[in-house]
Design a protein around this motif. Structure first.
Motif, PDB file in Angstrom:
ATOM      1  N   UNK A   1      -2.425  -4.549  -7.823  1.00  0.00           N
ATOM      2  CA  UNK A   1      -2.330  -3.089  -7.882  1.00  0.00           C
ATOM      3  C   UNK A   1      -1.428  -2.584  -6.758  1.00  0.00           C
ATOM      4  N   UNK A   2      -0.571  -1.583  -7.029  1.00  0.00           N
ATOM      5  CA  UNK A   2       0.372  -1.104  -5.999  1.00  0.00           C
ATOM      6  C   UNK A   2      -0.293  -0.531  -4.754  1.00  0.00           C
ATOM      7  N   UNK A   3      -1.548  -0.102  -4.844  1.00  0.00           N
ATOM      8  CA  UNK A   3      -2.242   0.441  -3.675  1.00  0.00           C
ATOM      9  C   UNK A   3      -3.068  -0.604  -2.933  1.00  0.00           C
ATOM     10  N   UNK A   4      -3.031  -1.856  -3.371  1.00  0.00           N
ATOM     11  CA  UNK A   4      -3.804  -2.906  -2.709  1.00  0.00           C
ATOM     12  C   UNK A   4      -3.297  -3.145  -1.297  1.00  0.00           C
ATOM     13  N   UNK A   5      -4.221  -3.417  -0.391  1.00  0.00           N
ATOM     14  CA  UNK A   5      -3.835  -3.875   0.932  1.00  0.00           C
ATOM     15  C   UNK A   5      -4.959  -4.734   1.492  1.00  0.00           C
ATOM     16  N   UNK A   6      -4.642  -5.533   2.498  1.00  0.00           N
ATOM     17  CA  UNK A   6      -5.612  -6.465   3.052  1.00  0.00           C
ATOM     18  C   UNK A   6      -5.333  -6.654   4.540  1.00  0.00           C
TER      19      UNK A   6
ATOM     20  N   UNK B   1       0.844  -1.200   0.000  1.00  0.00           N
ATOM     21  CA  UNK B   1       0.000   0.000   0.000  1.00  0.00           C
ATOM     22  C   UNK B   1       0.872   1.241   0.000  1.00  0.00           C
ATOM     23  N   UNK B   2       0.454   2.247  -0.744  1.00  0.00           N
ATOM     24  CA  UNK B   2       1.176   3.513  -0.787  1.00  0.00           C
ATOM     25  C   UNK B   2       1.273   4.132   0.601  1.00  0.00           C
ATOM     26  N   UNK B   3       2.389   4.835   0.875  1.00  0.00           N
ATOM     27  CA  UNK B   3       2.554   5.505   2.167  1.00  0.00           C
ATOM     28  C   UNK B   3       1.726   6.777   2.252  1.00  0.00           C
ATOM     29  N   UNK B   4       1.218   7.251   1.121  1.00  0.00           N
ATOM     30  CA  UNK B   4       0.400   8.460   1.116  1.00  0.00           C
ATOM     31  C   UNK B   4      -1.056   8.114   1.409  1.00  0.00           C
ATOM     32  N   UNK B   5      -1.770   8.935   2.190  1.00  0.00           N
ATOM     33  CA  UNK B   5      -3.176   8.661   2.456  1.00  0.00           C
ATOM     34  C   UNK B   5      -3.972   8.631   1.162  1.00  0.00           C
ATOM     35  N   UNK B   6      -4.875   7.681   1.056  1.00  0.00           N
ATOM     36  CA  UNK B   6      -5.684   7.571  -0.145  1.00  0.00           C
ATOM     37  C   UNK B   6      -6.726   8.674  -0.222  1.00  0.00           C
ATOM     38  N   UNK B   7      -7.109   9.023  -1.425  1.00  0.00           N
ATOM     39  CA  UNK B   7      -8.206   9.960  -1.650  1.00  0.00           C
ATOM     40  C   UNK B   7      -9.489   9.347  -1.072  1.00  0.00           C
ATOM     41  N   UNK B   8      -9.691   8.058  -1.379  1.00  0.00           N
ATOM     42  CA  UNK B   8     -10.772   7.285  -0.782  1.00  0.00           C
ATOM     43  C   UNK B   8     -10.134   6.105  -0.065  1.00  0.00           C
TER      44      UNK B   8
END
Length: 295
Positions: free
Chosen positions: A282-287, A1-8
């Motif tokens: 996807x690079x922003x995927x997390x679980x 997951x990206x270190x930047x906060x997601x828009x959503x």
């Protein structure tokens, strides 16, 4: 997951009806300007997920954040386009487009004059390629043209997210393809954030910069049987080939291999991946699996 906060940002979200879990521990981070398409078997909760995002329903558990703030009830920051056109039959195309601006305008913006509203609505008609049809009524337009008006009606309010629930489902195949090309061009111009639910896998792979597969066909360490109240999860999260404004991409080997993977990973009840092995590319995927789910 990206270190930047997601828009959503959707974190550990569950949704149940009368005790039956529909969405099961959903995790999702979406960047601004992403075009997310959502597919999955009938009844898996795709439309439920959209209703949670727009605030028409609230999660049973978990959090949904938009720009790091909890989402509230529906508002004009989250536009929506349904399969059935949300147009007023007694209003002209121009009046349908400008209705939101005339009724209340955009929050935080100065009150607009009648001339300013007319100019914005006329400019939107140009964008959706209906400039010559502003004085017509909805019944005088084709299905594809009516859906373009519905899209313009949402876009003129400048929503942060545009949510679309099977918007092209009622159109004939040729009109549907033309609308896909139109929507890609409009998204490239406006750089809007889109959530688009569809039953058409080809449509999802063609439109999306991100393709989410929501499915109830998986296993985890909770076991099986009636005692396991298991709902749908995001079982695959793809970054499809770069969207191009040409339907020729649909004939490529890469495109069709992607369709085959989606069909297997989300729609085949005999292909049961373990939750720890989902295809989250996807690079922003997390679980965030629970101890019960992952042993």
């Amino acid at each position: 997951m990206s270190s930047q906060p997601g828009f959503l940002h959707i974190i550990d979200v569950y949704k149940a009806y009368n005790g039956k879990v529909i969405l099961d521990n959903i995790d999702l981070q979406v960047s601004r300007g992403e075009f997310c398409t959502v597919v999955g078997p009938s009844g898996c909760g795709k439309s439920t997920l959209l209703r949670l995002i727009i605030g028409a329903e609230v999660p049973t558990a978990g959090r949904i954040l938009l720009e790091q703030q909890s989402v509230g009830p529906p508002d004009i920051h989250r536009g929506i386009v349904f399969q059935k056109y949300s147009l007023f039959p007694h209003l002209t195309v121009l009046d349908n487009i400008s209705l939101g601006l005339r009724l209340g305008g955009r929050p935080g913006s100065k009150e607009m004059s009648g001339k300013e509203i007319y100019e914005e609505a006329t400019a939107m008609l140009e964008k959706i390629r209906l400039a010559e049809h502003g004085n017509k009524y909805p019944h005088e337009l084709s299905g594809g043209m009516q859906q373009r008006v519905a899209i313009g009606q949402s876009l003129i309010m400048k929503p942060k997210i545009l949510v679309m629930d099977e918007p092209f489902g009622a159109l004939d195949p040729n009109t549907r393809e033309n609308m896909q090309l139109f929507l890609v061009e409009l998204w490239e111009q406006e750089k809007m954030t889109v959530f688009f639910v569809t039953h058409d896998l080809e449509e999802a792979a063609f439109l999306g910069t991100r393709l989410l597969v929501l499915s109830q066909y998986y296993v985890d360490d909770r076991g099986n049987g009636r005692q396991v109240n298991r709902g749908a999860k995001i079982t695959a999260d793809y970054q499809p080939p770069a969207t191009v404004s040409s339907k020729a991409v649909k004939q490529t080997r890469e495109f069709n291999e992607l369709i085959a993977c989606i069909r297997r990973e989300g729609f085949d009840p005999d292909f049961l991946q373990h939750a720890e092995e989902f295809n989250l590319k996807h690079p922003d995927s997390f679980q965030t699996l629970t101890r019960e789910e992952s042993g």
